[in-house]
Design an enzyme around this catalytic site. Structure first.
Site, short mmCIF file in Angstrom:
data_model
loop_
_atom_site.label_atom_id
_atom_site.label_comp_id
_atom_site.label_asym_id
_atom_site.label_seq_id
_atom_site.Cartn_x
_atom_site.Cartn_y
_atom_site.Cartn_z
N GLU A 1 0.95 -1.08 -0.04
CA GLU A 1 0.18 0.17 -0.13
C GLU A 1 1.02 1.25 0.31
OE1 GLU A 1 -3.97 0.20 1.91
OE2 GLU A 1 -4.07 -2.15 2.17
N TYR B 1 -3.34 4.86 6.99
CA TYR B 1 -1.74 4.18 7.77
C TYR B 1 -0.59 3.48 6.22
CZ TYR B 1 -1.25 -0.97 6.73
OH TYR B 1 -0.60 -2.91 6.42
N LYS C 1 3.10 4.12 7.16
CA LYS C 1 3.70 2.65 6.60
C LYS C 1 5.19 3.15 5.87
CE LYS C 1 3.48 -0.95 8.41
NZ LYS C 1 3.85 -2.12 8.68
N1 LIG Z 1 -2.54 -7.79 7.05
C1 LIG Z 1 -1.56 -7.57 5.61
O1 LIG Z 1 -2.87 -8.13 5.09
C2 LIG Z 1 -1.03 -7.32 5.63
C3 LIG Z 1 0.16 -7.13 4.01
C4 LIG Z 1 0.98 -6.59 4.14
C5 LIG Z 1 1.30 -5.96 4.90
N2 LIG Z 1 1.03 -6.29 6.45
C6 LIG Z 1 2.00 -5.87 7.58
O2 LIG Z 1 2.19 -6.76 8.40
C7 LIG Z 1 2.20 -6.36 10.25
C8 LIG Z 1 1.23 -6.82 10.83
O3 LIG Z 1 -0.21 -7.33 10.19
P1 LIG Z 1 -1.28 -7.98 10.73
O4 LIG Z 1 -2.34 -7.93 9.04
O5 LIG Z 1 -0.94 -9.47 11.18
O6 LIG Z 1 -1.58 -6.69 11.60
P2 LIG Z 1 -2.51 -6.60 13.62
O7 LIG Z 1 -3.15 -6.10 13.44
O8 LIG Z 1 -3.10 -8.03 12.94
O9 LIG Z 1 -1.43 -7.36 14.08
C9 LIG Z 1 -1.07 -5.68 14.97
C10 LIG Z 1 -0.25 -6.18 16.22
O10 LIG Z 1 1.00 -5.63 16.87
C11 LIG Z 1 0.50 -5.43 18.12
N3 LIG Z 1 0.76 -3.70 18.28
C12 LIG Z 1 0.12 -2.78 17.52
N4 LIG Z 1 0.78 -1.82 18.47
C13 LIG Z 1 1.57 -2.13 19.18
C14 LIG Z 1 2.17 -0.75 19.55
N5 LIG Z 1 2.59 0.22 19.94
N6 LIG Z 1 3.67 -2.38 20.85
C15 LIG Z 1 3.60 -3.35 20.72
N7 LIG Z 1 2.55 -4.21 19.39
C16 LIG Z 1 1.34 -3.63 19.54
C17 LIG Z 1 -1.31 -5.52 17.92
O11 LIG Z 1 -1.55 -5.50 19.56
C18 LIG Z 1 -1.40 -6.63 17.73
O12 LIG Z 1 -1.38 -8.33 18.19
C19 LIG Z 1 1.66 -4.65 9.53
O13 LIG Z 1 2.97 -3.88 9.83
C20 LIG Z 1 1.22 -4.83 8.58
O14 LIG Z 1 1.34 -3.46 8.12
C21 LIG Z 1 -0.36 -6.37 6.42
#
Ligand SMILES: NC(=O)c1ccc[n+]([C@@H]2O[C@H](COP(=O)([O-])OP(=O)(O)OC[C@H]3O[C@@H](n4cnc5c(N)ncnc54)[C@H](O)[C@@H]3O)[C@@H](O)[C@H]2O)c1
Length: 360
Positions: A151, A174, A178
């Site tokens: 994204e 968002y 990132k």
């Molecule tokens: N879901 C997708 O499709 C996708 C795709 C590409 C990249 N990402 C990236 O992958 C990573 C994980 O995504 P996800 O879907 O598993 O997210 P998610 O929202 O399911 O999980 C995020 C986790 O981070 C923790 N968290 C949030 N703020 C925090 C803080 N300040 N300190 C410590 N922990 C904290 C939350 O408690 C949670 O366990 C993210 O960085 C996201 O940008 C996600």
């Protein structure tokens, strides 16, 4: 042996990553630093940590298929409840566990929430990443892997794909947060020689995804014969990757990538949202009349498509799960893991965290 600090390891992708590491690379120590926001759920890892974390083992939790398990005994896994913005805590965790590798999943990850409350996205995704970077630099951590997203590149027209050379043009708070984090990571490499990698992956799906995101939301609603809200005409196109394949790609980068390299990760699986919803309905035997088109998200990116050729060519990674297989596994998992979903949806797991961690 790698001592890996995984941040956000109680979330969707982080917990799948920890599961993969503990199952396939048991010589590694995994320390999971997670703030347990609404998206962090220790039930995702309950079977890895001997029944302590979520208290659901033996409590009638339905076994879930297709997800490898490791035994709880002597699991090289530690959980630390805390915030990546807490510099003193981050430093202590790195020192105490002799961390040599950081994989930063921790983030506020939901675009819709970033429209209603962008501030926390800046705090966690930008300031939190900065805090980790400073600690990694000051403690000479061997490798910092930033888990980013496609994204950051913005939106595409009907043709073309994002490559690692595509300029960053994020369109939502968002993705802007990132992208800012990606720039900081690169700057720490350039200025202080921090050994880093950045991975930019397309949309993930699979077990343990919080049901605010498209696929689990639609599965949950369809299972309960509720309306399926589809933004606008539903013709927004995304590339979909089964979460396990994202995890293996990250592992491959940790093992083989030269410092400073950025890799796109994708599944070569472009699908319009409406097509995904229809696949789910047909697998569950539910009618299309459940679909309700709702007002589109402001600024909704029309199409993402990712060229993952670099990681395929240079590191020999490729996706192992087709969309048809992955969506079948995911639906089966949500069907079998009904209690997990019910707890998440009811907010019961949040109350559990309060009970477990409020006084620690
Ligand atoms: N879901 C997708 O499709 C996708 C795709 C590409 C990249 N990402 C990236 O992958 C990573 C994980 O995504 P996800 O879907 O598993 O997210 P998610 O929202 O399911 O999980 C995020 C986790 O981070 C923790 N968290 C949030 N703020 C925090 C803080 N300040 N300190 C410590 N922990 C904290 C939350 O408690 C949670 O366990 C993210 O960085 C996201 O940008 C996600």
């Amino acid at each position: 042996m790698k001592n890996i600090l995984v941040t956000g390891g109680a979330g969707f992708i982080g917990s799948n990553f920890i599961r993969m590491v503990l199952t396939e690379h048991p010589d590694c120590l995994v320390v999971n630093l997670d703030k347990l926001t609404y998206a962090g759920n220790l039930e995702n890892l309950a079977d890895l940590v001997g029944g302590g974390a979520a208290g659901t083992r033996g409590a009638g939790r339905t076994p879930v298929p297709q997800v490898p398990r490791v035994t709880a005994h002597d699991t090289p896994y530690r959980f630390v409840h805390g915030d990546i913005c807490d510099a003193a805590l981050v430093a202590r965790v790195i020192d105490e566990h002799h961390i040599d590798t950081i994989v930063n999943f921790a983030a506020e990850s939901h675009v819709d929430r970033s429209l209603t409350g962008p501030k926390i996205f800046i705090e966690t995704n930008v300031t939190g990443t900065l805090c980790l970077l400073e600690a990694a630099r000051d403690r000479n951590v061997d490798r910092f892997l930033q888990v980013s997203t496609d994204e950051v590149y913005g939106a595409l027209g009907p043709e073309g794909q994002f490559t690692e050379q595509t300029l960053l043009s994020p369109n939502s708070p968002y993705s802007a947060s990132k992208a800012a984090a990606d720039h900081l990571v690169r700057a720490f490499g350039h200025t202080w020689g921090l050994k880093y990698n950045i991975t930019r992956c397309s949309n993930n799906y699979g077990p343990y995804q919080f049901p605010e995101k498209l696929i689990p939301l639609m599965i949950h609603n369809a299972l309960h014969d509720k309306e399926l809200p589809v933004y606008g005409d539903g013709m927004q196109v995304r590339d979909w990757l089964y979460v396990y394949d994202h995890c293996t790609a990250i592992w491959r980068v940790l093992e083989r990538a030269a410092p400073g390299e950025i890799y796109n990760i994708g599944g070569c699986n472009e699908k319009a949202n409406l097509e995904v919803v229809n696949i789910i309905l047909s697998r569950l035997g539910k009618p299309q009349s459940l679909i309700r088109h709702v007002k589109d998200r402001p600024g909704h990116d029309r199409r993402y498509a990712i060229d993952a050729g670099k990681i395929i060519r240079e590191l020999g990674w490729k996706p192992s799960v087709t969309f048809e297989e992955g969506i079948a596994r995911t639906i089966d998992w949500y069907l079998a893991g009904g209690k997990w979903l019910a707890n998440v949806v009811s907010g019961a797991y949040q109350q559990y965290y309060e009970r477990m961690y409020a006084n620690r």
